[in-house]
Design a protein around this motif. Structure first.
Motif, PDB file in Angstrom:
ATOM      1  N   GLU A  15     -62.539 -43.710 -58.658  1.00 31.85           N
ATOM      2  CA  GLU A  15     -63.854 -43.471 -58.057  1.00 31.85           C
ATOM      3  C   GLU A  15     -64.544 -42.228 -58.606  1.00 31.85           C
ATOM      4  O   GLU A  15     -65.726 -42.008 -58.365  1.00 31.85           O
ATOM      5  N   ASN A  16     -63.826 -41.423 -59.396  1.00 34.99           N
ATOM      6  CA  ASN A  16     -64.392 -40.172 -59.889  1.00 34.99           C
ATOM      7  C   ASN A  16     -64.482 -40.085 -61.408  1.00 34.99           C
ATOM      8  O   ASN A  16     -64.797 -39.028 -61.943  1.00 34.99           O
ATOM      9  N   TYR A  17     -64.213 -41.190 -62.130  1.00 32.64           N
ATOM     10  CA  TYR A  17     -64.287 -41.135 -63.590  1.00 32.64           C
ATOM     11  C   TYR A  17     -64.872 -42.431 -64.132  1.00 32.64           C
ATOM     12  O   TYR A  17     -64.408 -43.523 -63.802  1.00 32.64           O
ATOM     13  N   LEU A  18     -65.896 -42.291 -64.975  1.00 29.98           N
ATOM     14  CA  LEU A  18     -66.594 -43.442 -65.539  1.00 29.98           C
ATOM     15  C   LEU A  18     -66.634 -43.327 -67.055  1.00 29.98           C
ATOM     16  O   LEU A  18     -67.056 -42.308 -67.599  1.00 29.98           O
ATOM     17  N   GLU A  19     -66.190 -44.376 -67.746  1.00 28.61           N
ATOM     18  CA  GLU A  19     -66.267 -44.451 -69.204  1.00 28.61           C
ATOM     19  C   GLU A  19     -67.400 -45.404 -69.565  1.00 28.61           C
ATOM     20  O   GLU A  19     -67.437 -46.546 -69.102  1.00 28.61           O
ATOM     21  N   SER A  28     -68.882 -40.203 -71.095  1.00 28.82           N
ATOM     22  CA  SER A  28     -68.239 -40.388 -69.797  1.00 28.82           C
ATOM     23  C   SER A  28     -68.888 -39.486 -68.757  1.00 28.82           C
ATOM     24  O   SER A  28     -69.614 -38.546 -69.082  1.00 28.82           O
ATOM     25  N   VAL A  29     -68.609 -39.818 -67.499  1.00 26.09           N
ATOM     26  CA  VAL A  29     -69.022 -38.999 -66.359  1.00 26.09           C
ATOM     27  C   VAL A  29     -67.805 -38.839 -65.460  1.00 26.09           C
ATOM     28  O   VAL A  29     -67.128 -39.824 -65.156  1.00 26.09           O
ATOM     29  N   TRP A  30     -67.500 -37.607 -65.087  1.00 23.19           N
ATOM     30  CA  TRP A  30     -66.455 -37.424 -64.086  1.00 23.19           C
ATOM     31  C   TRP A  30     -66.933 -36.463 -63.022  1.00 23.19           C
ATOM     32  O   TRP A  30     -67.795 -35.631 -63.263  1.00 23.19           O
ATOM     33  N   ARG A  31     -66.395 -36.613 -61.836  1.00 25.49           N
ATOM     34  CA  ARG A  31     -66.777 -35.726 -60.740  1.00 25.49           C
ATOM     35  C   ARG A  31     -65.564 -35.443 -59.874  1.00 25.49           C
ATOM     36  O   ARG A  31     -64.611 -36.227 -59.821  1.00 25.49           O
ATOM     37  N   ILE A  32     -65.614 -34.298 -59.198  1.00 26.87           N
ATOM     38  CA  ILE A  32     -64.521 -33.906 -58.323  1.00 26.87           C
ATOM     39  C   ILE A  32     -65.097 -33.119 -57.150  1.00 26.87           C
ATOM     40  O   ILE A  32     -65.930 -32.228 -57.338  1.00 26.87           O
ATOM     41  N   GLU A  33     -64.698 -33.486 -55.942  1.00 26.99           N
ATOM     42  CA  GLU A  33     -65.109 -32.738 -54.756  1.00 26.99           C
ATOM     43  C   GLU A  33     -64.145 -31.575 -54.585  1.00 26.99           C
ATOM     44  O   GLU A  33     -62.961 -31.763 -54.307  1.00 26.99           O
ATOM     45  N   LEU A  34     -64.655 -30.359 -54.779  1.00 28.22           N
ATOM     46  CA  LEU A  34     -63.802 -29.174 -54.747  1.00 28.22           C
ATOM     47  C   LEU A  34     -63.489 -28.749 -53.325  1.00 28.22           C
ATOM     48  O   LEU A  34     -62.404 -28.247 -53.041  1.00 28.22           O
ATOM     49  N   GLU A  35     -64.456 -28.903 -52.448  1.00 23.35           N
ATOM     50  CA  GLU A  35     -64.264 -28.700 -51.017  1.00 23.35           C
ATOM     51  C   GLU A  35     -65.485 -29.277 -50.325  1.00 23.35           C
ATOM     52  O   GLU A  35     -66.427 -29.731 -50.984  1.00 23.35           O
ATOM     53  N   ILE A  39     -69.462 -30.184 -54.968  1.00 21.98           N
ATOM     54  CA  ILE A  39     -69.014 -31.215 -55.909  1.00 21.98           C
ATOM     55  C   ILE A  39     -69.351 -30.773 -57.326  1.00 21.98           C
ATOM     56  O   ILE A  39     -70.464 -30.306 -57.599  1.00 21.98           O
ATOM     57  N   LEU A  40     -68.398 -30.927 -58.225  1.00 22.52           N
ATOM     58  CA  LEU A  40     -68.593 -30.620 -59.642  1.00 22.52           C
ATOM     59  C   LEU A  40     -68.619 -31.928 -60.420  1.00 22.52           C
ATOM     60  O   LEU A  40     -67.755 -32.778 -60.247  1.00 22.52           O
ATOM     61  N   GLN A  41     -69.631 -32.084 -61.289  1.00 23.50           N
ATOM     62  CA  GLN A  41     -69.756 -33.309 -62.084  1.00 23.50           C
ATOM     63  C   GLN A  41     -70.043 -32.953 -63.537  1.00 23.50           C
ATOM     64  O   GLN A  41     -70.879 -32.102 -63.825  1.00 23.50           O
ATOM     65  N   ARG A  42     -69.351 -33.613 -64.462  1.00 22.70           N
ATOM     66  CA  ARG A  42     -69.570 -33.428 -65.900  1.00 22.70           C
ATOM     67  C   ARG A  42     -70.205 -34.689 -66.457  1.00 22.70           C
ATOM     68  O   ARG A  42     -69.708 -35.799 -66.236  1.00 22.70           O
ATOM     69  N   LEU A 174     -53.186 -27.647 -59.071  1.00 24.51           N
ATOM     70  CA  LEU A 174     -54.010 -26.430 -59.067  1.00 24.51           C
ATOM     71  C   LEU A 174     -55.433 -26.677 -59.564  1.00 24.51           C
ATOM     72  O   LEU A 174     -56.242 -25.750 -59.600  1.00 24.51           O
ATOM     73  N   LYS A 175     -55.748 -27.909 -59.949  1.00 25.28           N
ATOM     74  CA  LYS A 175     -57.030 -28.185 -60.596  1.00 25.28           C
ATOM     75  C   LYS A 175     -58.224 -27.841 -59.709  1.00 25.28           C
ATOM     76  O   LYS A 175     -59.160 -27.155 -60.135  1.00 25.28           O
ATOM     77  N   LYS A 176     -58.207 -28.297 -58.455  1.00 26.48           N
ATOM     78  CA  LYS A 176     -59.334 -28.018 -57.567  1.00 26.48           C
ATOM     79  C   LYS A 176     -59.493 -26.524 -57.321  1.00 26.48           C
ATOM     80  O   LYS A 176     -60.614 -25.998 -57.338  1.00 26.48           O
ATOM     81  N   ALA A 177     -58.377 -25.842 -57.100  1.00 31.46           N
ATOM     82  CA  ALA A 177     -58.443 -24.403 -56.842  1.00 31.46           C
ATOM     83  C   ALA A 177     -59.018 -23.669 -58.049  1.00 31.46           C
ATOM     84  O   ALA A 177     -59.881 -22.784 -57.916  1.00 31.46           O
ATOM     85  N   TYR A 178     -58.552 -24.041 -59.252  1.00 31.01           N
ATOM     86  CA  TYR A 178     -59.030 -23.388 -60.473  1.00 31.01           C
ATOM     87  C   TYR A 178     -60.529 -23.612 -60.663  1.00 31.01           C
ATOM     88  O   TYR A 178     -61.291 -22.665 -60.912  1.00 31.01           O
TER      89      TYR A 178
END
Length: 318
Positions: A15-19, A28-35, A39-42, A174-178
């Motif tokens: 649900e967070n990575y699209l090729e 590609s697009v990826w996203r991550i909910e940090l808290e 939300i961070l999206q590339r 540790l990815k979200k914390a970093y």
């Protein structure tokens, strides 16, 4: 993400990575909910056809914001609110309220390289309180005036933090914390850079959306009319704005007053034409706005440190 994947017939690994499907482009697009609230999206894309980005929120009570690190340069056109906007994005940070309507087109075969951070108002307020951010900072201006668009160039200090976000791969636990720490660090660096500039130069790095649209429109007018651009008086009449305000806004956004900037783009265009087109030096001078070959050669030498004829000679020899 699911909607984008369906529209582009592309693979959604989770649900967070699209090729992107190769028939539509690459990337590609990826996203991550940090808290909660962050939300961070590339977005690293190059599409085969024009890409349209549309936002028309029905719920005007939504209080969320976008913080974009634009790492590539390209022209963008379309509408923001009811205003026509045509301009060039560059290595820049933008912060704006997500209540803005927009309908913009990114031309085909244009590299998009964004680091896009979505924040709720509650998250920004918590961040400001946690680190005791100065009350005159741009983040507080944004909260208090949703019509403000904040921008700044990505300087080397900020670019270092952004590249660390993109290149370093911590272990999964540790990815979200970093990434959260790096997002917060990037905010602090951006605020600090702006704060220092205000203290040293008395310049602000924010303008209202309508003023920003005027400045980008003036830049387009200059690029489209290198031979005979409108005068400052014509710009003032066209946009119902004083000449001094136009000069100040243009300097804030592009680093120099209107016609100093025009001279820069004329001479940069002349260098490009000398290196890539087989036309006479006098004609190149005319095409970038110089009626006298002598004046053109003198201005070119002052700007580039070399005469046009010597650039042409070097190209012939090589």
């Amino acid at each position: 993400m699911e909607q984008i994947a369906t529209q582009l017939d592309s693979s959604l690994e989770d649900e967070n990575y699209l090729e992107i499907n190769e028939k539509f482009g690459k990337g590609s697009v990826w996203r991550i909910e940090l808290e909660e609230g962050l939300i961070l999206q590339r977005e690293d894309l190059c599409m085969n056809d024009d890409l349209y980005l549309i936002r028309d929120l029905e719920d005007k009570n939504v209080e969320s914001f976008s913080f974009i690190y634009q790492l590539s340069s390209f022209h963008l056109d379309g509408q923001v609110e009811e205003n026509e906007k045509v301009g060039e994005t560059r290595n820049t940070t933008f912060i704006f309220n997500n209540r803005f309507k927009f309908n913009v087109r990114i031309p085909a075969h244009t590299q998009m390289n964004h680091l896009h951070i979505y924040m709720t108002k509650e998250w920004i307020e918590k961040f400001i309180a946690s680190y005791n951010i100065p009350k005159s900072s741009d983040l507080l201006r944004l909260l208090n005036d949703p019509d403000v668009t904040i921008y700044d160039e990505i300087g080397p200090e900020l670019l270092r933090v952004v590249h660390q976000m993109l290149s370093y791969e911590p272990i999964e636990k540790l990815k979200k914390a970093y990434l959260k720490i790096k997002v917060e660090e990037s905010f602090v660096v951006a605020i600090d850079m702006n704060w220092k500039r205000e203290e040293n130069f008395g310049e602000l790095s924010y303008v209202h959306q309508a003023d920003f649209q005027v400045v980008t429109s003036i830049k387009k007018d200059l690029l489209d009319n290198l031979i005979s651009p409108p005068s400052l008086e014509e710009f003032a009449d066209r946009y119902s704005m004083s000449k001094s305000k136009i000069q100040n806004l243009f300097k804030q956004v592009y680093g120099s007053p209107v016609f100093q900037y025009l001279k820069k783009i004329r001479l940069e265009k002349a260098m490009e034409m000398l290196q890539n087109q087989n036309i006479s030096i006098s004609e190149i001078g005319y095409l970038v706005g110089y009626t006298s070959l002598g004046h053109f050669s003198k201005a070119f030498k002052e700007f580039h440190g070399i005469l046009p004829k010597d650039v042409r000679k070097q190209n012939i020899e090589s």
